[in-house]
Scaffold this active site. Structure first.
Site, short mmCIF file in Angstrom:
data_model
loop_
_atom_site.label_atom_id
_atom_site.label_comp_id
_atom_site.label_asym_id
_atom_site.label_seq_id
_atom_site.Cartn_x
_atom_site.Cartn_y
_atom_site.Cartn_z
N GLY A 28 51.36 21.85 -22.91
CA GLY A 28 51.09 20.65 -22.14
C GLY A 28 50.75 20.93 -20.69
CG HIS A 34 45.51 23.64 -21.71
ND1 HIS A 34 46.04 23.27 -20.51
CD2 HIS A 34 46.34 24.58 -22.22
CE1 HIS A 34 47.17 23.94 -20.29
NE2 HIS A 34 47.37 24.74 -21.32
P1 AMP Z 1 49.89 27.17 -22.31
O1 AMP Z 1 49.91 25.69 -22.35
O2 AMP Z 1 49.97 27.75 -20.93
O3 AMP Z 1 50.85 27.81 -23.29
O4 AMP Z 1 48.44 27.60 -22.81
C1 AMP Z 1 47.94 27.16 -24.04
C2 AMP Z 1 46.70 27.94 -24.34
O5 AMP Z 1 45.73 27.70 -23.33
C3 AMP Z 1 46.94 29.46 -24.37
O6 AMP Z 1 46.18 30.03 -25.42
C4 AMP Z 1 46.42 29.89 -23.03
O7 AMP Z 1 45.99 31.24 -23.00
C5 AMP Z 1 45.25 28.94 -22.83
N1 AMP Z 1 44.91 28.84 -21.40
C6 AMP Z 1 45.76 28.61 -20.38
N2 AMP Z 1 45.09 28.64 -19.20
C7 AMP Z 1 43.80 28.92 -19.49
C8 AMP Z 1 42.63 29.11 -18.70
N3 AMP Z 1 42.64 29.01 -17.38
N4 AMP Z 1 41.47 29.37 -19.36
C9 AMP Z 1 41.43 29.48 -20.70
N5 AMP Z 1 42.51 29.31 -21.50
C10 AMP Z 1 43.69 29.05 -20.90
#
Ligand code: AMP
Length: 278
Positions: A28, A34
């Site tokens: 989230g 995301h």
């Molecule tokens: P998180 O909500 O931080 O667990 O991230 C969920 C997914 O989004 C994970 O696969 C992250 O690697 C990806 N994600 C987070 N930040 C970025 C970003 N800046 N660019 C691309 N993917 C991202």
């Protein structure tokens, strides 16, 4: 967009559906990073499911878990606008009805960088991702390269358990000054946010300069650059083989290498990385 809170309701919905499921697991506090995963999943699948679950088992620091940003209403609006078909926002009890003490073995992959600075973190990531895959049964699952080591761990989890899912890594989305988008960025003060812009600068400069320095020189140079910034405390700047994630000593040790960095900006811990070559 439909929103499901329980495994039973989500699975009843999925039972009625035909075609490929693309799955984007998140914690989230969504941002354009995301949403880029949702977009890619939409292009490649018939149905896109996004989970929002702040997974307690992957937090080694209780304070970090308590302070993790939660913006569910806004997240659901963003997902609906992005064309996500269904959001899954389970409670902790739904994901872990009974305590799961499984221990995963990732060899040397989780002994370095995030693995050594955040003990137990990747075991928690593996627990939740495996559980979510069992629930959603996606054809493809999308992860950001921003979390480079996590992506390597999930690829290995898939191989080891022979999970019937394709793991797709997607490029890091950045702010206009280069800072990698992250849910944690919203916790930065104005001053911390300014200093954090030097994290991508150091990575981009490392990519430009690496041929002129040895591996140990560039690591030292990068740590010094980061430590010079007000409010920043670098934890590591590592240069590793992109597959094994083991630190290299000389540029000729590998054909593919990535620089990975973790920095504390005030109380907020940020990570980023950049492929140096090929
Ligand atoms: P998180 O909500 O931080 O667990 O991230 C969920 C997914 O989004 C994970 O696969 C992250 O690697 C990806 N994600 C987070 N930040 C970025 C970003 N800046 N660019 C691309 N993917 C991202």
């Amino acid at each position: 967009m439909l929103v499901f809170h329980t495994v039973a309701d989500l699975q009843a919905f999925l039972l009625e559906k035909k075609g490929d499921i693309g799955f984007v697991p998140t914690m989230g506090a969504l941002h354009q990073g995301h949403l880029s995963l949702i977009k890619r999943a939409k292009e490649e699948n018939d149905l896109v499911i996004c989970s929002i679950f702040v997974n307690p088992t992957q937090f080694n620091d209780k304070k970090d878990l308590e302070n993790y940003p939660r913006t569910e209403q806004r997240d659901l609006e963003l997902l609906a606008t992005a064309g996500c078909d269904a959001a899954f926002t389970p409670s902790i009890k739904e994901i872990y009805p009974i305590e799961d003490n499984s221990v995963f073995e990732f060899g040397s992959l989780d002994k370095v960088m995030e693995g050594s600075f955040r003990p137990g973190h990747f075991n928690g990531v593996a627990l939740v991702v495996k559980r979510l895959f069992e629930i959603v049964k996606p054809k493809r699952a999308y992860f950001g390269q921003k979390d480079f080591q996590q992506l390597a761990i999930i690829r290995q989890l898939k191989e080891k358990l022979n999970l019937p899912v394709e793991i797709i890594g997607c490029p890091t989305v950045r702010e206009s000054d280069g800072l990698a988008m992250s849910s944690r960025n919203m916790r930065l003060t104005e001053e911390e946010r300014k200093s954090a812009a030097s994290i991508p600068k150091v990575l981009f400069n490392a990519k430009k300069l690496y041929k002129e320095m040895s591996v140990s020189e560039i690591k030292q140079w990068a740590m010094e650059q980061l430590a010079k910034q007000p409010l920043l405390t670098p934890e590591y700047f590592e240069i590793v083989d992109s597959s094994s994630l083991q630190p290299i000593k000389s540029w000729s040790d590998t054909k593919e290498c990535v620089a990975c960095v973790a920095v504390k900006a005030g109380a907020v811990r940020l990570i980023d990385n950049m492929v140096l070559f090929p």
